[in-house]
Design an enzyme around this catalytic site. Structure first.
Site, PDB file in Angstrom:
ATOM      1  NE  ARG A  25      -4.232  -1.669   1.722  1.00 57.76           N
ATOM      2  CZ  ARG A  25      -4.694  -2.144   2.885  1.00 57.76           C
ATOM      3  NH1 ARG A  25      -4.428  -1.500   4.007  1.00 57.76           N
ATOM      4  NH2 ARG A  25      -5.453  -3.212   2.930  1.00 57.76           N
ATOM      5  NE  ARG A  29      -7.810   5.780   2.734  1.00 59.24           N
ATOM      6  CZ  ARG A  29      -8.658   5.410   3.702  1.00 59.24           C
ATOM      7  NH1 ARG A  29      -9.302   6.345   4.407  1.00 59.24           N
ATOM      8  NH2 ARG A  29      -8.855   4.139   3.969  1.00 59.24           N
ATOM      9  NE  ARG A  38     -10.566   8.027  -3.676  1.00 61.19           N
ATOM     10  CZ  ARG A  38     -10.889   7.272  -2.649  1.00 61.19           C
ATOM     11  NH1 ARG A  38      -9.960   6.749  -1.905  1.00 61.19           N
ATOM     12  NH2 ARG A  38     -12.151   7.014  -2.381  1.00 61.19           N
ATOM     13  CG  ASP A  74      -9.099  -3.281  -4.288  1.00 60.76           C
ATOM     14  OD1 ASP A  74      -8.620  -2.739  -3.279  1.00 60.76           O
ATOM     15  OD2 ASP A  74      -9.931  -4.217  -4.231  1.00 60.76           O
ATOM     16  CE1 TYR A 151     -12.985  -7.779   1.498  1.00 62.39           C
ATOM     17  CE2 TYR A 151     -11.175  -9.065   0.602  1.00 62.39           C
ATOM     18  CZ  TYR A 151     -11.635  -8.073   1.456  1.00 62.39           C
ATOM     19  OH  TYR A 151     -10.758  -7.388   2.249  1.00 62.39           O
TER      20      TYR A 151
END
Lengths: 349, 349
Positions: A25, A29, A38, A74, A151
């Site tokens: 990652r 963020r 973003r 992702d 998921y």
């Protein structure tokens, strides 16, 4: 030895001048420049826009100069390409619908052509390659079959995976069929990434650690082994990362992966003793360490590097992805310690 | 050999006619009679009302006849008694305030007298004893220092514990002081439970598995070891349960606990080989197994029992708490298999 050479040498368990390094990652963020790109768009909007995906992939490299760029994407891109609705809801995480709970739902999933359905990812890789040249490695990735399937079955993040395990135990044929379909589609998806220029492919089994080694070996192993073999067949090394894997090292190594990504709970000396003679290792600083002051980060990072001195084939990484609120001064302290050279000026901006 | 004798014999690694058995969270939401007693009152309201706490503690025993009753309470009772606001919010979990983030906040915490502040728990234990006589064991419990401290620092459940680890690494003296204060108060709290009639005390380290063995040994071990020693000093066996403990078995055994509670990811044969010669073992069926059909539950439970045949001192349990939506027919299938005798008629109601 440039970064790309260093990274590939470590994957092949050859000598390197220092351990190559990247961070799960790392395009994310915690970086103000990421939040800027973003802002005003959805997470999936960014993934689908190869210009912006390439841009945020490059951001940590420009700031810190890691040895590898991990392409911004992702693990839920394949389920979306298989026909599921996938949304990322701020502060809640991914929501997938409708959840896959029976054979009919598994059969309704579509197979996808990776170039047609996920060509944006190939474009992102080519754009990053154009900027990096052969200087640094590019890492492509996909989710491992169990992680992706969980998921799809749960329809969201889960703490316990009760629906997934219910299907696994109660209707093992359907569960195996789901894993097969995810694997089938992941193979083409990885090939597309290798063709576009990915130097290394990482398989993320974020939730595989929720299973015992016995269950992992019986139910997941054949699929992971196949995915690893296919990735290696594309001419690139394969990294298998499992979070919470201290009980799984042997079955992970048995998959044939070139590199095992291990989390911070695994004792480095023990990992080296158990599987270090047949795989390279990647990891494993606790990402929460980066919430400590910079001097503690330097000490802990140095300790982590030291612990792997005896491992032939070692890649520095965190034990899981960097967290969104991580303070930048600690990230800078980490890369100073690990990369061992002055950082680009932008690093502390 | 009655249930209480069987349970205590297993804790002491003595012969038993069959493994004693109970289940973490066996007094809980999966039972319709629990939901009935619970309806219209808060979770903490139930804990504080010793009549209702004793009633729900007895419910699973009446229905299934396990060898031990675990007293209905919560590991966050001590933080509340130390002056924190503790609330359980439906669908979200516990919220504690204000979060303990610095030395001043640690110093402001109050020490409590267990009889004064948490006498309701002693009352619950005495009421359960009055109903059970000496037939079955009563298990009292508290949270382990790290688990309790992590709730106090984070102010809620946490996936990553970044604030807790930030304090642990950035201000280790304050963190150690917090662990000391939690431990100090837990000692009196456990003593009160033993005095009221608890036969066994379990220390729940629900989140201790988030740390490496090295960090567990350096930062948590002295506190856990002390708590175990104190519990044993009250004349009762101590069980140490850690969720996600496959990398921690040796440090857990070193605490001096009589019994180690292990989660479902731990391979039974490996646990027996690593620590089975010096502790009893408790566990470790995956609670998600109970979402499978009854025949699968019977098979998996039998497999689990078989895996521990060679262990001197073994207590059957799940690898973590039973989940709220667990179907009752599977719970009945489990207890039929494990207790090996026809269940009370109420079992399938």
């Amino acid at each position: 030895m440039n970064s790309r050479q260093r990274f590939l040498a470590a994957c092949r368990r050859e000598e390197t001048d220092r351990p190559p390094a990247w961070m799960m990652r790392q395009a994310g963020r915690y970086l103000p420049e990421y939040r800027e790109v973003r802002s005003g768009s959805t997470f999936l909007g960014m993934v689908h826009d190869s210009d912006r995906a390439a841009e945020v992939t490059m951001q940590p490299i420009r700031r810190y100069g890691q040895d590898a760029a991990v392409i911004f994407c992702d693990i839920l891109v394949p389920p979306a390409a298989m026909g599921m609705d996938v949304e990322f809801i701020e502060g809640q995480g991914p929501v997938l619908g409708p959840p896959i709970r029976n054979r009919e739902a598994v059969d309704r999933l579509q197979d996808f052509d990776a170039n047609d359905a996920t060509g944006f990812l190939g474009d992102s890789i080519r754009k990053v390659r154009a900027e990096l040249g052969d200087e640094r490695a590019i890492i492509g990735f996909c989710g491992a079959p169990f992680t992706v399937a969980s998921y799809m079955v749960e329809g969201q993040s889960s703490r316990n995976f009760e629906n997934t395990k219910q299907m696994m135990l109660g209707d093992p044929e359907t569960f195996d069929r789901l894993l097969t379909r995810v694997t089938d589609n992941s193979v083409g998806y990885l090939k597309m990434q290798a063709d576009a220029g990915a130097d290394v492919l990482q398989i993320f089994d974020s939730w595989g650690g929720a299973l015992s080694a016995e269950v992992y070996r019986e139910r997941l192993f054949p699929h992971v082994q196949r995915l690893v073999a296919e990735a290696k067949g594309f001419g690139v090394p394969a990294i298998l990362y499992v979070n919470g894997c201290s009980h799984l090292l042997e079955v992970m190594a048995d998959t044939g992966a070139d590199v095992l990504g291990i989390d911070w709970r695994v004792n480095p000396a023990e990992a080296i003793a158990r599987v270090g003679d047949r795989v390279a290792l990647q990891g494993n600083l606790d990402p929460c360490t980066l919430f400590a002051p910079p001097d503690v980060v330097r000490r802990e990072a140095a300790k982590n590097l030291d612990a792997f001195t005896d491992q032939r084939g070692y890649i520095f990484n965190l034990g899981s992805g960097i967290l969104p609120k991580t303070p930048l001064e600690s990230v800078a302290a980490l890369w100073e310690t690990v990369l061992g050279s002055p950082l680009p000026e932008a690093a502390t901006a």
